[in-house]
Design a protein around this motif. Structure first.
Motif, PDB file in Angstrom:
ATOM      1  N   ASN A 169      38.016  35.004  26.898  1.00 54.24           N
ATOM      2  CA  ASN A 169      37.215  35.635  27.935  1.00 54.24           C
ATOM      3  C   ASN A 169      38.065  35.875  29.185  1.00 54.24           C
ATOM      4  O   ASN A 169      38.569  34.931  29.794  1.00 54.24           O
ATOM      5  N   LEU A 176      44.925  35.495  37.186  1.00 53.21           N
ATOM      6  CA  LEU A 176      44.974  35.769  38.633  1.00 53.21           C
ATOM      7  C   LEU A 176      44.376  34.615  39.428  1.00 53.21           C
ATOM      8  O   LEU A 176      45.027  34.056  40.315  1.00 53.21           O
ATOM      9  N   GLN A 177      43.136  34.250  39.116  1.00 55.81           N
ATOM     10  CA  GLN A 177      42.494  33.199  39.920  1.00 55.81           C
ATOM     11  C   GLN A 177      43.020  31.808  39.586  1.00 55.81           C
ATOM     12  O   GLN A 177      43.071  30.940  40.453  1.00 55.81           O
ATOM     13  N   PHE A 246      47.478  47.046  41.799  1.00 56.36           N
ATOM     14  CA  PHE A 246      46.387  46.117  41.496  1.00 56.36           C
ATOM     15  C   PHE A 246      45.662  46.509  40.202  1.00 56.36           C
ATOM     16  O   PHE A 246      45.251  45.638  39.427  1.00 56.36           O
ATOM     17  N   ASN A 298      33.467  43.160  30.485  1.00 56.19           N
ATOM     18  CA  ASN A 298      32.701  42.513  31.549  1.00 56.19           C
ATOM     19  C   ASN A 298      32.857  43.364  32.808  1.00 56.19           C
ATOM     20  O   ASN A 298      33.978  43.708  33.196  1.00 56.19           O
ATOM     21  N   PRO A 315      37.200  37.568  45.767  1.00 52.06           N
ATOM     22  CA  PRO A 315      35.767  37.555  45.437  1.00 52.06           C
ATOM     23  C   PRO A 315      35.294  36.204  44.902  1.00 52.06           C
ATOM     24  O   PRO A 315      34.122  35.889  44.987  1.00 52.06           O
ATOM     25  N   LEU A 329      42.295  42.657  49.501  1.00 53.09           N
ATOM     26  CA  LEU A 329      41.038  43.208  49.005  1.00 53.09           C
ATOM     27  C   LEU A 329      40.239  43.638  50.226  1.00 53.09           C
ATOM     28  O   LEU A 329      39.834  42.799  51.035  1.00 53.09           O
ATOM     29  N   TRP A 428      24.597  38.632  32.283  1.00 58.47           N
ATOM     30  CA  TRP A 428      25.109  37.348  32.745  1.00 58.47           C
ATOM     31  C   TRP A 428      24.189  36.906  33.859  1.00 58.47           C
ATOM     32  O   TRP A 428      24.176  37.532  34.894  1.00 58.47           O
ATOM     33  N   PHE A 444      23.079  33.120  38.895  1.00 57.51           N
ATOM     34  CA  PHE A 444      23.153  34.374  38.130  1.00 57.51           C
ATOM     35  C   PHE A 444      22.081  34.473  37.044  1.00 57.51           C
ATOM     36  O   PHE A 444      22.027  35.459  36.322  1.00 57.51           O
TER      37      PHE A 444
END
Ligand code: GBH
Length: 472
Positions: A169, A176-177, A246, A298, A315, A329, A428, A444
């Motif tokens: 997933n 990145l995160q 990006f 996604n 984010p 960003l 989601w 969510f």
């Protein structure tokens, strides 16, 4: 909203799958039960200051103890399918070796319940909970091979009863995160030096596809990638250049190798940053590019990029490492925002589908939207007449309705995305859950979860989704 559900239902393609998605770490809880090992997310949540509300996922939504109730909720929802993930450390506490019986029983019982409810299974093999026992995690190439072993063992075990298998997933978010910006586990802040993790995640995907094929699984096999259309903040050259960079980092380095068999060409002047990818062994790329039965998309939001360093916010949470990058960003004031502050821009789901169709053409397999949804600060209220609990989440209904509408319009509207065989849509999420670095501060779910008592309260969006499903 009711009328829109009926209208939308009438426009869904024949056989279109409607479902909801979750992931193991975010809902299961019971992290110390059944001999489960530790994952990088357990270790990360136990570090001070990593999670916004200081929480852990030790109980999460307590799904492991309440899965029968949750499957009943899916049945009552009229969902065709349920996307869930396996917890790797529950199956292999050491990240290798025989799968633990207690772990297997968890998923066998879940699959039995889903069968009983007539709900198809979409299983994800890896939704971020890497066992800490694997040295170096995804920085280590060996983790990809260990992941292949997990895939083979699960394929042998459940190959006759899972409808669709997704390998990894969102390798983009993990890279990145988790490895570049340190917002997610394991909390590494290596910026461009995180790219070896991207390669190993992709290799893990490829090895897992080979393993599932070798185990002769009956169901379709695919990957789940997050795709965010990237827009430069202005038409000025630096903004345009960094927006392109990006797009590469967030989207193309994760989908090009899977569908085209090679990494994208880095933008002029940035080539050395991508050496870990562009100098990868061609034999690895052949593994990464195994043919797939489906592509999981996604989609949450587009990304607006501006040149120049511009603070530490991403984010998903704050990242001091972000401030070291030569771009940032940029805010997008013209859009309404979710509870997370994410722009609500359904038309960009159409853009995402167009971009995939344009770039990958006939190499793009059938697509499922494997996640789409929004967080809002939902509250349980009691009806004045009879005290029935309800959650008035009209904004979530609008988010879901407008996004599914945008997707259907994109694939039927005569544009590039018309070439896409769109097979389904997963909201989601089924339940409010542990939202990673945001802990329990972002909800969510279509179903509200009280994180003290673990009572479930279907929200208005749940009723709307049921109306959509039954109106077909
Ligand atoms: C998904 O992540 C996850 O699969 C799911 O587990 C999660 O609960 C859900 O969404 C909601 O967050 O621009 O480099 O800073 C997708 C969320 C959010 C991932 C934005 C990438 C931006 C990365 N995405 N994030 S960056």
């Amino acid at each position: 909203r009711r009328e829109f559900a009926r209208d939308l239902a009438g426009r869904l393609p024949e056989g279109f799958v409607l479902g909801t998605a979750t992931s193991a770490f975010q809902i299961e809880g019971a992290t110390h039960e059944g001999g489960r090992g530790e994952s990088v997310w357990d270790a990360f949540t136990n570090q001070r200051g990593r999670i916004l509300d200081g929480s852990t996922a030790d109980r999460a939504a307590d799904h492991l103890h309440r899965y029968t109730e949750d499957v009943e909720l899916l049945r009552d929802l009229g969902a065709d399918a349920y996307r869930f993930s396996f917890s790797w450390p529950r199956l292999q506490p050491e990240g290798k070796g025989a799968l633990r019986q207690e772990g297997l029983d968890v998923y066998r019982r879940l699959l039995d319940a889903l069968d009983g409810a007539g709900v198809q299974s979409f299983a994800t093999l890896f939704h971020w909970d890497t066992p800490t026992a694997l040295p170096g995690g995804w920085f280590n190439r060996d983790t990809a091979l260990r992941f292949g072993d997990l895939a083979f063992a699960l394929g042998e075990e459940f190959g006759d009863r899972i409808g669709h298998w997704a390998t990894v997933n969102e390798p983009a978010t993990v890279t990145l995160q988790g490895h570049a910006l340190g917002v997610h586990a394991p909390g590494a802040t290596r910026l461009f030096d995180a790219l070896p993790a991207a390669h190993h995640l992709l290799l893990g995907h490829g090895v897992a596809v080979q393993a599932l094929r070798a185990a002769d699984v009956r169901g379709g096999v695919g990957i789940v990638n997050v795709h965010s259309p990237v827009v430069p903040a202005t038409a000025d050259e630096p903004d345009v250049v960094f927006a392109g960079l990006f797009d590469l980092l967030h989207n193309r380095i994760f989908t090009d190798p899977v569908l085209l068999g090679h990494y994208p060409e880095p933008p002029e002047g940035f080539a050395p940053l991508f050496d870990a990818l562009t100098e990868a062994d061609p034999a690895d790329l052949a593994i990464i590019a195994q043919p797939l039965d489906f592509f999981g998309l996604n989609y949450y939001m587009p990304t607006r990029i501006a040149a120049g360093s511009g603070g530490s916010s991403t984010p998903d949470g704050e990242s001091p490492a972000m401030a070291k990058l030569p771009f940032h960003l940029a805010p997008w004031p013209e859009f309404d925002r979710t509870g997370f502050g994410w722009p609500i821009a359904p038309e960009f789901l159409g853009t995402a589908l167009d971009e995939l169709a344009e770039r990958y053409g006939s190499l793009l397999p059938p697509v499922y939207i494997t996640e789409n949804g929004a967080s809002f600060p939902d509250l349980v209220e009691l009806a004045e007449d009879d005290g029935t609990p309800f959650v008035a989440d009209g904004r979530r209904i609008d988010y879901l309705a407008e996004h599914l509408d945008a997707a259907i319009r994109a694939v039927t509207g005569g544009g590039a995305a018309s070439a896409i065989d769109l097979r389904g849509y997963f909201a989601w999420s089924l339940l409010d859950n542990f939202e990673w670095a945001a802990g329990y501060t972002q909800r969510f779910g279509l179903v509200h979860v009280d994180f003290d008592e673990f009572t479930r309260t279907p929200k208005d969006s749940y009723r709307w989704f049921r109306l959509l499903a039954e109106s077909r």
